[in-house]
Each structure stands twice: as structure tokens, then as C-alpha cells.
Design a protein around this motif. Structure first.
Motif, PDB file in Angstrom:
ATOM      1  N   THR A 250       0.876  -1.173   0.000  1.00  0.00           N
ATOM      2  CA  THR A 250       0.000   0.000   0.000  1.00  0.00           C
ATOM      3  C   THR A 250       0.912   1.222   0.000  1.00  0.00           C
ATOM      4  OG1 THR A 250      -1.645  -1.233   1.278  1.00  0.00           O
ATOM      5  CG2 THR A 250      -1.880   1.171   1.198  1.00  0.00           C
ATOM      6  N   MET A 251       1.190   1.739  -1.182  1.00  0.00           N
ATOM      7  CA  MET A 251       2.166   2.815  -1.309  1.00  0.00           C
ATOM      8  C   MET A 251       1.635   3.911  -2.235  1.00  0.00           C
ATOM      9  SD  MET A 251       5.781   0.753  -1.589  1.00  0.00           S
ATOM     10  CE  MET A 251       6.200  -0.514  -0.379  1.00  0.00           C
TER      11      MET A 251
ATOM     12  N   THR B 154       0.380  -6.397   4.835  1.00  0.00           N
ATOM     13  CA  THR B 154       0.447  -4.961   4.560  1.00  0.00           C
ATOM     14  C   THR B 154       1.885  -4.460   4.602  1.00  0.00           C
ATOM     15  OG1 THR B 154      -1.758  -4.616   5.499  1.00  0.00           O
ATOM     16  CG2 THR B 154      -0.312  -2.679   5.321  1.00  0.00           C
ATOM     17  N   ARG B 155       2.238  -3.676   3.591  1.00  0.00           N
ATOM     18  CA  ARG B 155       3.513  -2.947   3.581  1.00  0.00           C
ATOM     19  C   ARG B 155       3.171  -1.519   3.170  1.00  0.00           C
ATOM     20  NH1 ARG B 155       4.189  -6.882   5.802  1.00  0.00           N
ATOM     21  NH2 ARG B 155       5.842  -8.447   5.633  1.00  0.00           N
ATOM     22  N   PHE B 156       3.077  -0.659   4.150  1.00  0.00           N
ATOM     23  CA  PHE B 156       2.612   0.712   3.945  1.00  0.00           C
ATOM     24  C   PHE B 156       3.804   1.643   3.836  1.00  0.00           C
ATOM     25  CE2 PHE B 156       1.562   4.918   5.304  1.00  0.00           C
ATOM     26  CZ  PHE B 156       0.257   5.148   4.946  1.00  0.00           C
ATOM     27  N   ALA B 157       3.820   2.497   2.804  1.00  0.00           N
ATOM     28  CA  ALA B 157       4.928   3.449   2.681  1.00  0.00           C
ATOM     29  C   ALA B 157       4.546   4.581   1.755  1.00  0.00           C
ATOM     30  CB  ALA B 157       6.198   2.761   2.175  1.00  0.00           C
ATOM     31  N   MET B 158       5.214   5.705   1.990  1.00  0.00           N
ATOM     32  CA  MET B 158       5.180   6.852   1.075  1.00  0.00           C
ATOM     33  C   MET B 158       6.630   7.101   0.661  1.00  0.00           C
ATOM     34  SD  MET B 158       2.037   7.813   0.677  1.00  0.00           S
ATOM     35  CE  MET B 158       1.872   9.521   0.199  1.00  0.00           C
TER      36      MET B 158
ATOM     37  N   LEU C  96       5.993   0.340   6.770  1.00  0.00           N
ATOM     38  CA  LEU C  96       5.347  -0.150   7.975  1.00  0.00           C
ATOM     39  C   LEU C  96       4.653  -1.469   7.690  1.00  0.00           C
ATOM     40  CD1 LEU C  96       3.631   3.063   9.407  1.00  0.00           C
ATOM     41  CD2 LEU C  96       5.934   2.193   9.861  1.00  0.00           C
ATOM     42  N   GLU C  97       4.797  -2.413   8.600  1.00  0.00           N
ATOM     43  CA  GLU C  97       3.998  -3.625   8.532  1.00  0.00           C
ATOM     44  C   GLU C  97       2.590  -3.319   9.047  1.00  0.00           C
ATOM     45  OE1 GLU C  97       6.212  -6.436  10.816  1.00  0.00           O
ATOM     46  OE2 GLU C  97       7.710  -6.751   9.223  1.00  0.00           O
ATOM     47  N   GLY C  98       1.691  -4.297   8.898  1.00  0.00           N
ATOM     48  CA  GLY C  98       0.302  -4.058   9.246  1.00  0.00           C
ATOM     49  C   GLY C  98       0.091  -3.636  10.685  1.00  0.00           C
ATOM     50  N   ALA C  99       0.775  -4.307  11.619  1.00  0.00           N
ATOM     51  CA  ALA C  99       0.618  -3.958  13.030  1.00  0.00           C
ATOM     52  C   ALA C  99       1.142  -2.559  13.314  1.00  0.00           C
ATOM     53  CB  ALA C  99       1.345  -4.979  13.896  1.00  0.00           C
ATOM     54  N   GLU C 100       2.166  -2.133  12.578  1.00  0.00           N
ATOM     55  CA  GLU C 100       2.694  -0.781  12.749  1.00  0.00           C
ATOM     56  C   GLU C 100       1.722   0.250  12.187  1.00  0.00           C
ATOM     57  OE1 GLU C 100       7.446  -1.038  12.451  1.00  0.00           O
ATOM     58  OE2 GLU C 100       6.416  -1.887  10.708  1.00  0.00           O
ATOM     59  N   ALA C 101       1.084  -0.074  11.069  1.00  0.00           N
ATOM     60  CA  ALA C 101       0.066   0.822  10.514  1.00  0.00           C
ATOM     61  C   ALA C 101      -1.072   1.009  11.509  1.00  0.00           C
ATOM     62  CB  ALA C 101      -0.449   0.287   9.185  1.00  0.00           C
TER      63      ALA C 101
ATOM     64  N   THR D 246       0.149   3.260  14.547  1.00  0.00           N
ATOM     65  CA  THR D 246       0.259   4.684  14.217  1.00  0.00           C
ATOM     66  C   THR D 246      -1.085   5.335  13.946  1.00  0.00           C
ATOM     67  OG1 THR D 246       0.580   4.155  11.876  1.00  0.00           O
ATOM     68  CG2 THR D 246       2.574   4.435  13.223  1.00  0.00           C
ATOM     69  N   GLY D 247      -2.142   4.527  13.800  1.00  0.00           N
ATOM     70  CA  GLY D 247      -3.456   5.056  13.476  1.00  0.00           C
ATOM     71  C   GLY D 247      -3.724   5.160  11.992  1.00  0.00           C
ATOM     72  N   LEU D 248      -2.750   4.802  11.165  1.00  0.00           N
ATOM     73  CA  LEU D 248      -2.974   4.828   9.723  1.00  0.00           C
ATOM     74  C   LEU D 248      -3.984   3.764   9.311  1.00  0.00           C
ATOM     75  CD1 LEU D 248       0.731   5.414   8.727  1.00  0.00           C
ATOM     76  CD2 LEU D 248      -1.152   7.025   8.367  1.00  0.00           C
ATOM     77  N   ALA D 249      -3.989   2.638   9.999  1.00  0.00           N
ATOM     78  CA  ALA D 249      -5.032   1.621   9.849  1.00  0.00           C
ATOM     79  C   ALA D 249      -5.950   1.699  11.058  1.00  0.00           C
ATOM     80  CB  ALA D 249      -4.423   0.221   9.738  1.00  0.00           C
ATOM     81  N   THR D 250      -7.218   1.383  10.846  1.00  0.00           N
ATOM     82  CA  THR D 250      -8.168   1.373  11.961  1.00  0.00           C
ATOM     83  C   THR D 250      -8.331  -0.013  12.559  1.00  0.00           C
ATOM     84  OG1 THR D 250     -10.038   1.033  10.447  1.00  0.00           O
ATOM     85  CG2 THR D 250      -9.459   3.312  11.009  1.00  0.00           C
ATOM     86  N   HIS D 251      -8.016  -1.060  11.766  1.00  0.00           N
ATOM     87  CA  HIS D 251      -8.192  -2.439  12.221  1.00  0.00           C
ATOM     88  C   HIS D 251      -7.070  -3.311  11.671  1.00  0.00           C
ATOM     89  CE1 HIS D 251     -12.232  -0.708  12.591  1.00  0.00           C
ATOM     90  NE2 HIS D 251     -12.448  -1.605  13.529  1.00  0.00           N
ATOM     91  N   TYR D 252      -6.827  -4.412  12.354  1.00  0.00           N
ATOM     92  CA  TYR D 252      -5.860  -5.405  11.902  1.00  0.00           C
ATOM     93  C   TYR D 252      -6.543  -6.762  11.953  1.00  0.00           C
ATOM     94  CZ  TYR D 252      -1.680  -8.340  11.676  1.00  0.00           C
ATOM     95  OH  TYR D 252      -0.750  -9.276  11.303  1.00  0.00           O
ATOM     96  N   VAL D 253      -6.484  -7.496  10.823  1.00  0.00           N
ATOM     97  CA  VAL D 253      -7.090  -8.832  10.779  1.00  0.00           C
ATOM     98  C   VAL D 253      -6.148  -9.780  10.044  1.00  0.00           C
ATOM     99  CG1 VAL D 253      -9.413  -7.845  10.729  1.00  0.00           C
ATOM    100  CG2 VAL D 253      -8.317  -8.508   8.593  1.00  0.00           C
TER     101      VAL D 253
END
Length: 351
Positions: free
Chosen positions: A111-112, A131-135, A170-175, A178-185
Motif C-alpha cells: 500500500t504505497m 500490509t507494507r505501507f509506505a510513502m 510499515l507492517e500491518g501492526a505498525e500501521a 500509528t493510526g494509519l489503519a483502523t483495524h488489523y485482521v
């Protein structure tokens, strides 16, 4: 319309699936238009109560925008088609941010960039172990756009500034942390969750919260104090100096992050810091997108973008020759020109 996005309904759910797997579902202009048209149709349809956004086959969720197209525009048409892409992509971002029905974005994979722009406006942002979140835009001479200034500037502890400058993943748990994700499943539960949402669209929050248990540890929190300390300034030279001081004391983390920053465009690192500082003070997301469009219109055709894409993506030599070459060479006058209003007919407008 394009087959690179699949749109359909499932009872009370409007379902959008990105479907460009060979490009990790990177967004094209046609994909943005297809998504926007579907959202417009479903907004007026009283039978549709919520929207699900995900990717179809292959790895995903969405690796960003069509960078090759943007570079071609910068080199061959003076940025005209590239600015059109940014303009309409930002309209989609704003449309989703202000959408009256809940959107559930399943960020199950990369997710970039542009993928951030279409997931973070969602009311429900679901991360998984994939999830791999980055800008990562500063590494190619761009900046964290698609609303990045708005979202990153609202994370506490200067973590947004750290992510904007370094492009850290960021991995999913890190997202989630940080509040970037609202849920983790767990990703294995996604299909069941989608089915349950279709059955009871009024209970999305409860459905996403019920089955998850305890997410993995968020590794970034172990470095949160260092991030808050070393990235505390909106002046890029201060951040570099703080890291250098820690390096002199033997801090390996500081050395790693300083080395990372050494690969980034000084111009767009300074742009990102000013962008986030301004975004933090805005109360209107449309005003944020107007500012980011001004920046994008200028940065697109400045030397660093085409050169960064060449070095990192096209040739993969990872030896960009940035211009200006050093932070000190990026003047306040240059930044003022990048952030200046456009002629009134060229300014960004929401749908």
C-alpha cells in the motif's frame, strides 16, 4: 471504463477491486475515472449502504500511481498529461474523503503512494500481516502527495515526518499502532469478513473488531523516542545534524536513517517538511489537495523527478544525480516558487 478496475454490487455493498496485477495494481488515469464513476452512481443509490475496496488477483493492494507515464509526460509533453493525472487522481482522493457512505479498504499487501491516497480516506482501513505501507516518493524526486500531507502530519511523535522523509515501510501492526489503519485482521479471515459486512453493513466496526485477538508487536514503537527526538524540526538541516550527533556517539539506528536520507532528493525532503507543516494547520482537506496539486505541478517537471525515476525504477542503478545536490542548495526562494499559487484557471478543483 477499464478492466483494470472491477466494479459490482453485492446486495447493499458496492464493491471496487483493483485488477492490474502485473503492475501491483498501480493506478492509471482510467482506473481513477472508473472508481470515481462507480462511487458517484452508488452515492445516489439508496440500496447501497457501504463500499468495499480491495484488489482482485495477485499481490497488492496498490503500489502507487503510473510512474512511467508521469515520467514520460515530464520528458515529452511538458507535464501536461501528468498534471491531468494528478488533478483527477486528487479529485478521487477528495471524493473518497468526503463520501457520505462508509468505505472499507482492505490494505492486504503493498500500500504505497497512490494506494495510500485511496485507502486512507476510507472510514475503515484494514491492515493484515501482508500490509507494507509506505510513502517512498522522496527517493524518486516526488513528495508524499495524494493527501499524504494531511494524514502524515496528524500522526503524533513526528512519525509522519519520519515516514515522509525516509520512505520507511510499515507492517500491518505498525500501521495500526500509528493510526494509519483502523483495524488489523489475519488475511485468511478477509473473505468471511466481507461476507459478514454484506449481511450486516450497519455493523462494520463490530464485525472488524470481533475476530482479531492481539495484533503482533509494532516494531516502530521501539524507536518512537528516537524519531521524536531526531525528526523534531521542520528544518531539514536540523534533522541531519541531530542524526550526525547521535552517529558520533555510536548510534547505529541514527547511522541507518542518515544513510537512508543520503539517497533521497534534498529538494523533495525540504518540500515534504514544509508540506506537512502547512497541512497540520489546515482544517479543509480540499485546501490540502489544492496545495499538493500546486506542488505536484512544479515538481513533476523539475530535474529530480525524471532523474529519480530513471535511477530507481527504470535503470535501477540507484545513483541519482540530484539537482540541487545538497540541502543547503535548496533555497527558500525555490520552495516558495514550488508552493506558489497557480494561475486561477489552473488551480485544482474538487468534483
Amino acid at each position: 471504463m477499464t478492466d483494470d478496475v472491477l466494479t459490482r454490487t453485492n446486495g447493499p455493498i458496492g464493491h471496487i477491486s483493483l485488477n492490474r496485477p502485473k503492475a501491483l495494481h498501480a493506478l492509471t488515469l482510467e482506473m481513477c475515472h472508473t472508481m470515481s464513476a462507480a462511487l458517484m452512481e452508488w452515492e445516489k443509490d439508496d440500496a447501497i449502504e457501504a463500499i468495499i475496496l480491495d484488489h482482485d488477483d495477485g499481490r497488492g493492494f496498490c503500489a502507487g500511481g503510473d510512474i512511467a507515464f508521469l515520467r514520460d509526460s515530464a520528458l515529452n509533453d511538458g507535464g501536461v498529461s501528468g498534471r491531468k493525472f494528478f488533478h483527477d487522481e486528487y479529485q478521487l482522493n477528495h471524493q473518497m474523503f468526503t463520501y457520505p457512505k462508509p468505505i472499507v479498504a482492505f490494505m492486504d499487501g503493498i500500500t504505497m503512494g497512490g494506494g495510500v491516497g485511496i485507502s486512507l480516506p476510507a472510514k475503515f482501513r484494514v491492515a493484515t500481516e501482508n500490509t507494507r505501507f509506505a510513502m517512498p516518493e522522496t527517493g524518486i524526486g516526488l513528495f508524499p502527495d495524494v493527501g499524504g500531507g494531511w494524514y502524515l502530519s496528524r500522526i503524533g511523535g513526528r512519525i509522519g515526518q519520519f515516514l515522509a522523509l525516509t520512505g520507511a515501510r510499515l507492517e500491518g501492526a505498525e500501521a495500526l499502532w500509528t493510526g494509519l489503519a483502523t483495524h488489523y485482521v489475519p488475511s485468511t479471515m478477509i473473505d468471511d469478513l466481507k461476507a459478514r459486512i454484506a449481511e450486516r453493513p450497519g455493523r462494520i466496526a463490530g464485525i472488524l473488531s470481533e475476530p482479531v485477538g492481539t495484533p503482533p508487536d509494532a516494531r516502530i514503537k521501539n524507536n518512537a523516542d528516537k524519531i521524536a527526538k531526531h525528526f523534531s524540526s521542520d528544518r531539514y538541516e536540523d534533522i541531519l545534524a541531530s542524526l550526525e550527533t547521535a552517529i558520533a556517539d555510536g548510534d547505529e539506528w541514527a547511522q541507518k536513517e542518515r544513510d537512508t536520507l543520503g539517497t533521497k532528493s534534498p529538494q523533495t525532503c525540504k518540500v515534504a517538511l514544509r508540506q506537512l507543516a502547512i497541512s497540520a494547520g489546515l482544517s479543509d482537506f480540499a485546501e490540502n489537495m489544492r496545495m499538493e496539486y500546486r506542488i505536484a505541478s512544479r515538481v513533476l517537471t523539475r530535474p529530480d523527478f525524471a532523474e529519480g525515476v530513471r535511477a530507481v525504477i527504470t535503470d535501477k542503478t540507484h545513483d541519482p544525480k540530484w539537482n540541487p545536490a545538497t540541502p543547503e542548495d535548496v533555497t527558500e526562494e525555490l520552495l516558495d516558487a514550488i508552493f506558489a499559487p497557480l494561475p486561477s484557471k489552473e488551480e485544482w478543483k474538487s468534483l
